[in-house]
Design a protein around this motif. Structure first.
Motif, PDB file in Angstrom:
ATOM      1  N   GLU A  49      -4.420  -3.052  -7.406  1.00 31.52           N
ATOM      2  CA  GLU A  49      -5.193  -2.296  -6.781  1.00 31.52           C
ATOM      3  C   GLU A  49      -6.030  -1.411  -5.978  1.00 31.52           C
ATOM      4  O   GLU A  49      -6.594  -1.890  -5.336  1.00 31.52           O
ATOM      5  CB  GLU A  49      -6.208  -2.218  -8.704  1.00 31.52           C
ATOM      6  N   LEU A  50      -6.647  -0.550  -5.942  1.00 30.90           N
ATOM      7  CA  LEU A  50      -8.138   0.598  -5.284  1.00 30.90           C
ATOM      8  C   LEU A  50      -8.959   0.276  -5.982  1.00 30.90           C
ATOM      9  O   LEU A  50      -9.066   0.177  -6.984  1.00 30.90           O
ATOM     10  CB  LEU A  50      -6.988   1.501  -5.115  1.00 30.90           C
ATOM     11  N   ASP A  51      -9.326  -0.584  -4.946  1.00 32.04           N
ATOM     12  CA  ASP A  51     -11.067  -0.855  -5.050  1.00 32.04           C
ATOM     13  C   ASP A  51     -11.269   0.512  -5.555  1.00 32.04           C
ATOM     14  O   ASP A  51     -11.294   1.498  -4.564  1.00 32.04           O
ATOM     15  CB  ASP A  51     -11.584  -1.295  -4.474  1.00 32.04           C
ATOM     16  N   PRO A  52     -13.159   1.425  -6.701  1.00 33.59           N
ATOM     17  CA  PRO A  52     -12.949   2.113  -6.683  1.00 33.59           C
ATOM     18  C   PRO A  52     -14.343   2.592  -5.407  1.00 33.59           C
ATOM     19  O   PRO A  52     -14.534   3.923  -5.709  1.00 33.59           O
ATOM     20  CB  PRO A  52     -13.822   2.300  -8.364  1.00 33.59           C
ATOM     21  N   VAL A  53     -14.652   1.619  -5.068  1.00 34.68           N
ATOM     22  CA  VAL A  53     -15.857   1.760  -4.552  1.00 34.68           C
ATOM     23  C   VAL A  53     -16.017   2.194  -3.159  1.00 34.68           C
ATOM     24  O   VAL A  53     -16.031   2.860  -2.796  1.00 34.68           O
ATOM     25  CB  VAL A  53     -16.718   0.425  -4.436  1.00 34.68           C
ATOM     26  N   GLU A 104     -10.303   0.188  -1.312  1.00 31.45           N
ATOM     27  CA  GLU A 104      -9.179  -0.889  -0.425  1.00 31.45           C
ATOM     28  C   GLU A 104      -8.575  -0.988  -1.474  1.00 31.45           C
ATOM     29  O   GLU A 104      -8.279  -1.787  -2.502  1.00 31.45           O
ATOM     30  CB  GLU A 104     -10.149  -1.293   1.087  1.00 31.45           C
ATOM     31  N   LEU A 105      -7.050  -1.084  -0.959  1.00 28.01           N
ATOM     32  CA  LEU A 105      -5.944  -2.160  -1.078  1.00 28.01           C
ATOM     33  C   LEU A 105      -6.483  -3.411  -1.538  1.00 28.01           C
ATOM     34  O   LEU A 105      -7.010  -4.157  -1.057  1.00 28.01           O
ATOM     35  CB  LEU A 105      -4.877  -2.866  -0.990  1.00 28.01           C
ATOM     36  N   VAL A 106      -6.501  -4.366  -3.352  1.00 30.28           N
ATOM     37  CA  VAL A 106      -7.401  -5.292  -3.646  1.00 30.28           C
ATOM     38  C   VAL A 106      -6.357  -6.270  -4.777  1.00 30.28           C
ATOM     39  O   VAL A 106      -5.291  -5.247  -5.539  1.00 30.28           O
ATOM     40  CB  VAL A 106      -8.532  -5.061  -4.121  1.00 30.28           C
ATOM     41  N   PRO A 107      -6.328  -7.436  -5.268  1.00 35.39           N
ATOM     42  CA  PRO A 107      -5.697  -8.276  -5.528  1.00 35.39           C
ATOM     43  C   PRO A 107      -5.416  -7.795  -7.450  1.00 35.39           C
ATOM     44  O   PRO A 107      -6.970  -7.502  -7.681  1.00 35.39           O
ATOM     45  CB  PRO A 107      -5.692  -9.133  -5.435  1.00 35.39           C
ATOM     46  N   GLY A 108      -4.340  -7.066  -8.096  1.00 33.05           N
ATOM     47  CA  GLY A 108      -4.850  -7.031  -9.288  1.00 33.05           C
ATOM     48  C   GLY A 108      -4.278  -7.479 -10.687  1.00 33.05           C
ATOM     49  O   GLY A 108      -4.892  -8.625 -10.413  1.00 33.05           O
ATOM     50  N   LEU A 109      -3.370  -8.392 -10.970  1.00 33.81           N
ATOM     51  CA  LEU A 109      -2.411  -8.658 -11.943  1.00 33.81           C
ATOM     52  C   LEU A 109      -1.797  -9.602 -11.054  1.00 33.81           C
ATOM     53  O   LEU A 109      -1.512 -10.855 -11.332  1.00 33.81           O
ATOM     54  CB  LEU A 109      -1.691  -8.295 -13.281  1.00 33.81           C
ATOM     55  N   ALA A 110      -1.253  -8.846  -9.801  1.00 32.10           N
ATOM     56  CA  ALA A 110      -0.978 -10.266  -8.319  1.00 32.10           C
ATOM     57  C   ALA A 110      -2.113 -11.363  -8.345  1.00 32.10           C
ATOM     58  O   ALA A 110      -2.765 -10.467  -7.716  1.00 32.10           O
ATOM     59  CB  ALA A 110       0.084 -10.133  -7.819  1.00 32.10           C
ATOM     60  N   GLU A 111      -2.063 -12.288  -8.007  1.00 36.21           N
ATOM     61  CA  GLU A 111      -3.125 -13.035  -6.653  1.00 36.21           C
ATOM     62  C   GLU A 111      -2.720 -12.715  -5.062  1.00 36.21           C
ATOM     63  O   GLU A 111      -3.371 -13.205  -4.973  1.00 36.21           O
ATOM     64  CB  GLU A 111      -3.215 -13.888  -7.588  1.00 36.21           C
ATOM     65  N   SER A 112      -1.583 -12.842  -5.171  1.00 34.16           N
ATOM     66  CA  SER A 112      -0.626 -12.766  -4.025  1.00 34.16           C
ATOM     67  C   SER A 112       0.621 -12.156  -4.103  1.00 34.16           C
ATOM     68  O   SER A 112       1.483 -12.119  -5.397  1.00 34.16           O
ATOM     69  CB  SER A 112      -1.041 -14.209  -3.208  1.00 34.16           C
ATOM     70  N   VAL A 139     -27.594   7.933 -15.460  1.00 30.71           N
ATOM     71  CA  VAL A 139     -26.651   7.077 -15.605  1.00 30.71           C
ATOM     72  C   VAL A 139     -26.179   6.816 -13.205  1.00 30.71           C
ATOM     73  O   VAL A 139     -26.231   7.734 -12.330  1.00 30.71           O
ATOM     74  CB  VAL A 139     -25.454   8.174 -15.784  1.00 30.71           C
ATOM     75  N   GLU A 140     -25.302   5.770 -13.239  1.00 27.00           N
ATOM     76  CA  GLU A 140     -24.873   5.264 -12.423  1.00 27.00           C
ATOM     77  C   GLU A 140     -23.841   5.038 -12.454  1.00 27.00           C
ATOM     78  O   GLU A 140     -23.013   4.035 -12.957  1.00 27.00           O
ATOM     79  CB  GLU A 140     -26.491   4.194 -12.070  1.00 27.00           C
ATOM     80  N   ASN A 141     -22.850   4.485 -11.230  1.00 28.38           N
ATOM     81  CA  ASN A 141     -21.417   3.925 -10.057  1.00 28.38           C
ATOM     82  C   ASN A 141     -20.541   4.410 -11.207  1.00 28.38           C
ATOM     83  O   ASN A 141     -19.489   4.159 -11.730  1.00 28.38           O
ATOM     84  CB  ASN A 141     -21.714   2.856 -10.647  1.00 28.38           C
ATOM     85  N   PHE A 142     -21.130   5.765 -11.279  1.00 27.87           N
ATOM     86  CA  PHE A 142     -19.681   6.367 -11.887  1.00 27.87           C
ATOM     87  C   PHE A 142     -18.966   7.065 -10.672  1.00 27.87           C
ATOM     88  O   PHE A 142     -19.496   8.078  -9.590  1.00 27.87           O
ATOM     89  CB  PHE A 142     -20.210   7.969 -12.641  1.00 27.87           C
ATOM     90  N   TYR A 143     -17.283   6.608 -10.220  1.00 24.58           N
ATOM     91  CA  TYR A 143     -16.316   7.131  -9.293  1.00 24.58           C
ATOM     92  C   TYR A 143     -15.103   7.889  -9.971  1.00 24.58           C
ATOM     93  O   TYR A 143     -14.854   7.333 -11.282  1.00 24.58           O
ATOM     94  CB  TYR A 143     -15.891   5.939  -9.273  1.00 24.58           C
ATOM     95  N   THR A 144     -14.845   9.273  -9.553  1.00 25.99           N
ATOM     96  CA  THR A 144     -14.065  10.257  -9.980  1.00 25.99           C
ATOM     97  C   THR A 144     -12.692   9.030  -9.498  1.00 25.99           C
ATOM     98  O   THR A 144     -12.183  10.285  -9.696  1.00 25.99           O
ATOM     99  CB  THR A 144     -14.530  11.309  -8.908  1.00 25.99           C
ATOM    100  N   GLY A 145     -12.913   8.472  -8.483  1.00 24.96           N
ATOM    101  CA  GLY A 145     -11.557   8.552  -7.342  1.00 24.96           C
ATOM    102  C   GLY A 145     -10.804   8.501  -6.431  1.00 24.96           C
ATOM    103  O   GLY A 145     -10.202   8.219  -5.880  1.00 24.96           O
ATOM    104  N   GLY A 146     -11.863   9.773  -5.634  1.00 22.54           N
ATOM    105  CA  GLY A 146     -11.644  10.145  -4.696  1.00 22.54           C
ATOM    106  C   GLY A 146     -10.721  10.571  -4.665  1.00 22.54           C
ATOM    107  O   GLY A 146      -9.992  11.892  -5.213  1.00 22.54           O
ATOM    108  N   ALA A 147      -9.749  10.125  -3.657  1.00 23.67           N
ATOM    109  CA  ALA A 147      -8.823  10.854  -3.395  1.00 23.67           C
ATOM    110  C   ALA A 147      -7.347  10.411  -4.184  1.00 23.67           C
ATOM    111  O   ALA A 147      -6.308  11.888  -4.012  1.00 23.67           O
ATOM    112  CB  ALA A 147      -7.668  10.582  -1.849  1.00 23.67           C
ATOM    113  N   ILE A 148      -7.401   9.721  -4.910  1.00 28.38           N
ATOM    114  CA  ILE A 148      -6.693   9.348  -5.951  1.00 28.38           C
ATOM    115  C   ILE A 148      -6.889  10.352  -7.428  1.00 28.38           C
ATOM    116  O   ILE A 148      -6.002  10.541  -7.881  1.00 28.38           O
ATOM    117  CB  ILE A 148      -6.563   8.351  -5.861  1.00 28.38           C
ATOM    118  N   ASP A 149      -7.818  10.146  -7.020  1.00 26.51           N
ATOM    119  CA  ASP A 149      -8.453  11.049  -8.012  1.00 26.51           C
ATOM    120  C   ASP A 149      -7.885  10.692 -10.387  1.00 26.51           C
ATOM    121  O   ASP A 149      -7.392  11.801 -10.615  1.00 26.51           O
ATOM    122  CB  ASP A 149      -8.005  12.784  -8.249  1.00 26.51           C
TER     123      ASP A 149
END
Length: 532
Positions: A71-75, A78-86, A513-523
């Protein structure tokens, strides 16, 4: 009963109405503490099946109800693990392995397994909806996908047809179409071999932060927090999305306290909120671009002189300086600023005399453009500006106004003459836009390559298809960047696309309201981090 209390009561009735599947009445209340109330134009939703959803609003839902292997970290983005750990790629360059995280369950309580992951990727290919082309880039098809994607214990393994740059593969897995679904739940709702597609259009079967509780097209949806989510429960237990396309109504409800977030405010509304301490405006940039495109089944749109005339008959900067006011920036190539290979120069500006001369040189007599436009305030403003300046250049424009879903159906069926559209990247790699704007492997009607914007416009890009395909295989980042730059220059000079703007978001919200991330380039918005 105080006025405020009456408002709270009315809001609770509206939320309850949608939870019960009935049409919500207009809300006139402060929002409940455990509910995030959002107003947006969501008439573009065609389906909420993650392997079919392909529109901005639908992908927002998918992003909050499903997870992927990566997955992409919303903040940080960056690419981060989602349901896969490696994960890893073998020396052959075409075999990828993913080890699943242990102990994760779907919202149903069923365990998330490598078999679910394999089923999900196979299903996306087999049901073959619009976004399937994203995965089919790996050489997958309904005929081979069972052999290309396998599961063994806690490990998913798949093969791709070519030794792509690994980052290209990993980036694709962050797209909504690569979401992992609960195989058992989905197949319990199989109808006539549709693999649960009809049911998933208005239900969810994921492991994400929220569960889809209710959805009514053109009215709204309700999400409820998944209490067993592996990231931990969402900060706010319910999300109530209302379809409110009118910006003025969104602003009114925001100022009254009836909603927490307004996502479709116009620059005038933004200016009107200045000085109101109860609300704030959060700027952000996105990958969405706005463009005109012309169906080359109409021979007029193969005339390069006429295409050039239209490029010089648009008041790009004038629109930015007047009604757009910071919500868009002039941008004239298909890769948004921030992507590898994006072009920052904008060679076209309004020049009516030059446009008139080009129309005369083209030989096109009494040109008339029928422009499909979604009934949204920003698009209507753009369309009317274009209608005005095209008219000055001797090009008549007739506007065909309709709802978003209706317009998309016409576009995907190649039934439009011209259209004003927007496009957001599916994954953070330049191939996402290059492949759809500049590739068209089969321009026949029978091909039904609806995922390719070039196909939708009956546009045969010629050598550009091969240039784009070569760029995604280039391992040297510098060379790859130069390839995309050359490709875009050719595209904007010869194609029936006129890219005009890149979006800048201005989201209105309550001050708390805090920490609302619109998704940036991936929308794709992330709701699970929001607090208020």
């Amino acid at each position: 009963m105080t006025f405020e209390a009456r408002l709270r009561r009315a809001g609770a009735v509206g939320l309850a109405a949608l939870l019960l599947g009935t049409a919500p009445v207009a809300l006139m209340a402060a929002t409940p503490a455990d509910t995030l109330v959002i107003a947006d134009a969501i008439d573009d939703i065609v389906s909420l099946d993650p392997h079919e959803a392909y529109e901005f609003s639908g992908l927002d839902v998918v992003n909050n109800t499903y997870d992927g292997l990566i997955e992409l970290d919303p903040v940080s983005k960056e690419l981060v693990p989602g349901l896969a750990e490696s994960w890893s790629v073998a020396d052959d360059g075409v075999t990828y392995s993913f080890k699943m995280k242990p102990g994760i369950t779907f919202a149903s309580g069923n365990p998330v397994t490598a078999a679910d992951a394999a089923f999900s990727l196979q299903r996306a290919v087999k049901i073959n909806k619009t976004p399937a082309f994203i995965l089919n880039q790996f050489g997958w098809s309904a005929e081979n996908v069972d052999q290309m994607i396998t599961a063994d214990g806690d490990t998913l393994t798949f093969k791709v047809d070519k030794a792509y740059a690994p980052t290209f593969v990993y980036n694709i897995l962050t797209a909504g179409v690569a979401s992992i679904v609960d195989q058992k739940t989905v197949m319990e709702h199989d109808a006539n071999g549709d693999m649960g597609n009809e049911w998933l259009k208005s239900n969810s079967a994921g492991s994400g932060a929220y569960v889809l509780k209710s959805f009514k097209p053109n009215e709204g949806y309700v999400l409820e927090a998944n209490p067993t989510h592996w990231r931990g429960p969402a900060k706010i237990s319910k999300v109530f999305m209302q379809h409110i396309p009118e910006a003025a109504t969104q602003r009114l409800q925001l100022e009254k306290g009836d909603i927490d977030i307004a996502r479709e405010l116009t620059p005038t509304d933004i200016e009107g909120l200045a000085g109101n301490a109860a609300v704030k405006v959060q700027p952000d940039v996105g990958g969405q671009i706005f463009y005109l495109s012309f169906n080359q089944k109409n021979e007029m749109y193969k005339n390069q002189k006429f295409l050039d005339a239209m490029r010089y008959a648009i008041d790009y900067q004038g629109m930015v300086d007047t009604f757009l006011k910071g919500t868009e920036v002039v941008h004239q190539s298909f890769l948004p600023i921030g992507y590898l290979g994006a072009l920052e120069d904008n060679p076209y500006s309004l020049d009516i005399e030059k446009a008139k001369a080009l129309v005369a040189e083209s030989g096109v007599q009494n040109p008339k453009v029928v422009l499909d436009v979604r009934n949204a305030s920003d698009r209507m403003d753009m369309a009317q500006s274009i209608q005005n300046t095209f008219g000055q250049a001797g090009i008549t424009v007739e506007l065909n106004v309709g709802e978003g879903a209706e317009q998309l159906k016409r576009y995907r069926a190649r039934q439009h003459d011209a259209t004003l559209q927007s496009w957001g990247p599916d994954y953070p790699d330049p191939n996402t836009n290059s492949s759809t704007f500049a590739e068209n492997p089969d321009n026949s009607d029978e091909a039904q390559n609806t995922g390719y914007l070039a196909w939708r416009n009956a546009y045969d890009p010629g050598e550009l298809t091969a240039m784009s395909q070569a760029a995604v295989m280039e391992m040297d980042a510098g060379k790859r960047k130069a390839m995309y730059e050359e490709l875009q220059k050719k595209h904007r000079e010869t194609s029936p696309f006129i890219v005009m703007f890149q979006i800048g978001y201005q989201t209105g919200m309550q001050a708390n309201v805090e920490n609302f991330y619109t998704g940036g380039a991936i929308d794709s918005a992330a709701y699970w981090l929001v607090t208020k």
